[in-house]
Design a protein around this motif. Structure first.
Motif, PDB file in Angstrom:
ATOM      1  N   VAL A  50      42.879  31.660  78.574  1.00  0.00           N
ATOM      2  CA  VAL A  50      43.146  30.502  78.178  1.00  0.00           C
ATOM      3  C   VAL A  50      42.325  29.500  78.636  1.00  0.00           C
ATOM      4  CG1 VAL A  50      44.874  28.725  78.814  1.00  0.00           C
ATOM      5  CG2 VAL A  50      45.701  31.349  78.643  1.00  0.00           C
ATOM      6  N   ARG A  51      42.076  28.473  77.632  1.00  0.00           N
ATOM      7  CA  ARG A  51      40.927  27.610  77.925  1.00  0.00           C
ATOM      8  C   ARG A  51      41.328  26.138  77.473  1.00  0.00           C
ATOM      9  NH1 ARG A  51      36.124  29.189  74.153  1.00  0.00           N
ATOM     10  NH2 ARG A  51      36.837  28.012  72.153  1.00  0.00           N
ATOM     11  N   VAL A  94      39.596  20.856  60.934  1.00  0.00           N
ATOM     12  CA  VAL A  94      38.565  21.620  61.303  1.00  0.00           C
ATOM     13  C   VAL A  94      38.610  23.299  61.497  1.00  0.00           C
ATOM     14  CG1 VAL A  94      37.351  22.259  63.678  1.00  0.00           C
ATOM     15  CG2 VAL A  94      38.017  19.892  63.010  1.00  0.00           C
ATOM     16  N   THR A  95      39.916  23.536  61.303  1.00  0.00           N
ATOM     17  CA  THR A  95      40.377  25.141  61.419  1.00  0.00           C
ATOM     18  C   THR A  95      40.632  25.346  59.950  1.00  0.00           C
ATOM     19  OG1 THR A  95      42.573  24.577  62.116  1.00  0.00           O
ATOM     20  CG2 THR A  95      41.088  25.005  63.676  1.00  0.00           C
ATOM     21  N   ALA A  96      40.770  24.755  58.871  1.00  0.00           N
ATOM     22  CA  ALA A  96      41.034  25.087  57.427  1.00  0.00           C
ATOM     23  C   ALA A  96      40.438  26.141  57.175  1.00  0.00           C
ATOM     24  CB  ALA A  96      40.744  24.030  56.714  1.00  0.00           C
ATOM     25  N   ILE A 140      42.667  31.069  62.798  1.00  0.00           N
ATOM     26  CA  ILE A 140      43.037  30.272  64.164  1.00  0.00           C
ATOM     27  C   ILE A 140      44.688  29.963  63.729  1.00  0.00           C
ATOM     28  CG2 ILE A 140      42.819  28.632  65.645  1.00  0.00           C
ATOM     29  CD1 ILE A 140      39.705  28.449  64.695  1.00  0.00           C
ATOM     30  N   LEU A 141      45.460  30.313  64.569  1.00  0.00           N
ATOM     31  CA  LEU A 141      46.965  30.122  64.378  1.00  0.00           C
ATOM     32  C   LEU A 141      47.170  28.694  65.173  1.00  0.00           C
ATOM     33  CD1 LEU A 141      49.785  31.141  63.822  1.00  0.00           C
ATOM     34  CD2 LEU A 141      49.814  32.114  66.110  1.00  0.00           C
ATOM     35  N   ILE A 142      47.895  27.877  64.654  1.00  0.00           N
ATOM     36  CA  ILE A 142      48.125  26.612  65.388  1.00  0.00           C
ATOM     37  C   ILE A 142      49.507  26.410  65.523  1.00  0.00           C
ATOM     38  CG2 ILE A 142      48.046  23.922  65.219  1.00  0.00           C
ATOM     39  CD1 ILE A 142      45.455  24.265  63.454  1.00  0.00           C
ATOM     40  N   VAL A 182      37.441  24.473  69.353  1.00  0.00           N
ATOM     41  CA  VAL A 182      38.392  25.486  68.849  1.00  0.00           C
ATOM     42  C   VAL A 182      37.422  26.704  68.480  1.00  0.00           C
ATOM     43  CG1 VAL A 182      39.785  23.693  67.680  1.00  0.00           C
ATOM     44  CG2 VAL A 182      37.839  24.588  66.481  1.00  0.00           C
ATOM     45  N   THR A 183      35.951  26.749  68.689  1.00  0.00           N
ATOM     46  CA  THR A 183      35.417  27.645  68.115  1.00  0.00           C
ATOM     47  C   THR A 183      35.706  29.213  69.054  1.00  0.00           C
ATOM     48  OG1 THR A 183      33.492  26.424  67.364  1.00  0.00           O
ATOM     49  CG2 THR A 183      33.053  28.652  68.074  1.00  0.00           C
TER      50      THR A 183
END
Length: 169
Positions: free
Chosen positions: A81-82, A112-114, A118-120, A90-91
């Motif tokens: 966890v960060r 940015v995550t499109a 990555i699950l938002i 997000v990388t």
């Protein structure tokens, strides 16, 4: 075997959902427990050595997530966890959790995550603003919404058991 696994998943989420007001656990602790199960029941197209959950919110929420998820593993990988303080963080994340206090960042993180796997997940109902999973409280029970289209566009696949428990959009 699949039916037994789905039954156990359903039993776990149902038992958690009744604890929103009944237990001393905080809302965020319950959400962290749910997110751990999302991690187990969603398939990512690529695997990394560590399973990273980025938390965008106040420092105490980040610490709470770290404590709640300490020692947990997903698919044989340690959970890390960060803190996420901006789009550049997000990388390497598999999941990004956006606390209520940080909801203004959702649109930036979505852009940015499109098309990335990555699950938002948002602490409040922000499905219409681009979240893939949002928590909601109905009848004093913690529930979650899943936007299937947004999830599938990123290559993430939720298990049938997880989808059965969700409010699907």
């Amino acid at each position: 075997m699949v039916r037994k696994k789905n039954a156990l998943l359903i039993l776990f989420f149902v038992s958690l959902s009744g604890y929103v007001h009944a237990q001393t656990s905080s809302y965020e602790e319950l959400q962290a427990a749910y997110i751990f199960n999302f991690a187990k029941y969603i398939r990512w197209p690529e695997e990394t050595p560590e399973f990273v959950i980025g938390v965008y919110g106040k420092p105490e929420i980040i610490e709470l997530f770290k404590n709640t998820l300490a020692g947990k593993r997903v698919g044989g990988r340690d959970i890390l966890v960060r803190a996420v303080e901006g789009a550049e963080d997000v990388t390497g994340c598999s999941i990004i959790y956006i606390a209520s206090s940080a909801s203004k960042m959702l649109k930036t993180l979505v852009s940015v995550t499109a098309r990335k796997s990555i699950l938002i997940v948002t602490a409040e109902d922000m499905i219409s603003s681009g979240a893939m999973i949002s928590f909601v409280v109905e009848d004093d029970k913690l529930k979650f919404k899943i936007k299937r289209k947004t999830l599938s566009e990123t290559g993430l696949v939720a298990s049938d058991g997880l989808l059965k428990l969700a409010i699907l959009l």
